[in-house]
Design an enzyme around this catalytic site. Sequence first.
Site, mmCIF file in Angstrom:
data_model
loop_
_atom_site.group_PDB
_atom_site.id
_atom_site.type_symbol
_atom_site.label_atom_id
_atom_site.label_comp_id
_atom_site.label_asym_id
_atom_site.label_seq_id
_atom_site.Cartn_x
_atom_site.Cartn_y
_atom_site.Cartn_z
ATOM 1 N N ASP A 150 0.829 -1.249 0.018
ATOM 2 C CA ASP A 150 -0.012 -0.133 0.207
ATOM 3 C C ASP A 150 0.914 1.155 -0.126
ATOM 4 O O ASP A 150 1.913 1.177 0.451
ATOM 5 C CB ASP A 150 -0.857 0.205 1.406
ATOM 6 C CG ASP A 150 -1.840 -1.211 1.457
ATOM 7 O OD1 ASP A 150 -2.054 -1.694 0.308
ATOM 8 O OD2 ASP A 150 -2.203 -1.484 2.324
ATOM 9 N N ASP A 173 -0.711 -2.515 -4.148
ATOM 10 C CA ASP A 173 -1.954 -3.086 -3.917
ATOM 11 C C ASP A 173 -2.967 -1.806 -3.685
ATOM 12 O O ASP A 173 -3.399 -0.984 -4.684
ATOM 13 C CB ASP A 173 -1.777 -3.550 -2.437
ATOM 14 C CG ASP A 173 -3.274 -4.451 -1.818
ATOM 15 O OD1 ASP A 173 -4.032 -4.366 -2.976
ATOM 16 O OD2 ASP A 173 -3.335 -4.714 -0.939
ATOM 17 N N ASP A 177 -5.318 2.623 2.057
ATOM 18 C CA ASP A 177 -6.408 1.768 2.748
ATOM 19 C C ASP A 177 -6.441 2.083 4.112
ATOM 20 O O ASP A 177 -5.503 2.500 5.033
ATOM 21 C CB ASP A 177 -5.811 0.526 2.608
ATOM 22 C CG ASP A 177 -6.095 -0.318 1.171
ATOM 23 O OD1 ASP A 177 -6.388 0.356 0.295
ATOM 24 O OD2 ASP A 177 -5.671 -1.328 0.883
ATOM 25 N N ARG A 229 -13.012 1.627 -6.075
ATOM 26 C CA ARG A 229 -12.744 1.691 -4.719
ATOM 27 C C ARG A 229 -12.294 2.783 -4.323
ATOM 28 O O ARG A 229 -11.254 3.590 -4.093
ATOM 29 C CB ARG A 229 -11.379 0.838 -4.269
ATOM 30 C CG ARG A 229 -11.394 -0.771 -4.277
ATOM 31 C CD ARG A 229 -10.314 -1.528 -3.756
ATOM 32 N NE ARG A 229 -10.602 -2.796 -3.840
ATOM 33 C CZ ARG A 229 -9.699 -3.713 -3.209
ATOM 34 N NH1 ARG A 229 -8.369 -3.247 -2.513
ATOM 35 N NH2 ARG A 229 -9.958 -5.009 -3.603
#
Length: 337
Positions: A150, A173, A177, A229
């Site tokens: 991340d 990734d 997050d 997302r």
Amino acid sequence: MSHRSPISRRGLLAGTAATAAALATAGAATGTARAATSAPPTTFATTPDGFASVNALGQNGTTGGVAGPTVTVTNGADLASVAGANTPYVILVSGRVQVDDMVTVVANKSIIGVGSTAEITGGGLQLGSTTRPGNNVIIRNLRFTDASDDSVSVTNSAHHVWIDHCDFSAGYDGLLDIKRQSDYITVSWNHFHSHSKTCLVGHSDSYTADRGRLRVTYHHNFFDGTEQRHPRVRFAEPVHVYNNYYRNNALYGVASTEDAGVLVEANYFENVPHPVYSGYDESGPGRVVQRDNVFVNSGTPQTLGTVVEPRTYYPYTPDDPRTLPATVPAGVGVGRI
């Protein structure tokens, strides 16, 4: 807070139908009309709004490392050393800093880029470890590229975090997050591009400990061609997504899943086939309310149920969403503050 029983789309459709009809009248503009013109912003807040401003969990707003000294770092080793120190620091990142993995950031830190060239590349920042929390952290004016995992991970019960005026691209990734019982977070004026998995809220479908946490505000972000997302949410309520500009997002805009509660408000969606989902992939449906959004060459948003009002936590006044294609690209990212 009591846990809600699992929901189903069928069980909520009756109540949703009236809500959706009212919202279609009150706020959802569709078609090919162009945005209203507006002068780009020239000044920006120096303290957070949204959930990062809330007095909760023993922390009154988000102040970062203001109580400590200011240091300048130019390499990954120094960044890791100061970010992991058990005392407050204001950390100024100068130039391009190469890191090999996730740098752990613990409580009471401000990590701020100098000028328009500050960059963290090759790895990312992880707020909090399993033994040392990453509470009261500010990250501003930084470019994140080519992360090995991340770019930024807010995790392990970190709370009161403000991520503002950063540029995120080309990670491995997720770009940003938020998971594992983190809470009271604001994500504002960031540019997300050149990536697929953008912003995740909630660790997994099976990590139910996230229920009752993960209160996040997203405002004035530019989701610029990223695929999905923006965010994808599990269990959290409320997640407040307002005044963001979505453009050319191939898979979807926002997804509320696993009984999350998401308010999608006063955003501008352009060329987004699926602007809002309730449920996605193997994740069950979440509650989602949309109001006062603009949809241009975009699909019809899904809505389901009701969501806790963010105004029960903090005051805010949305901008006219028609101005966002002008104001958001002009204001996001690095070199603005």
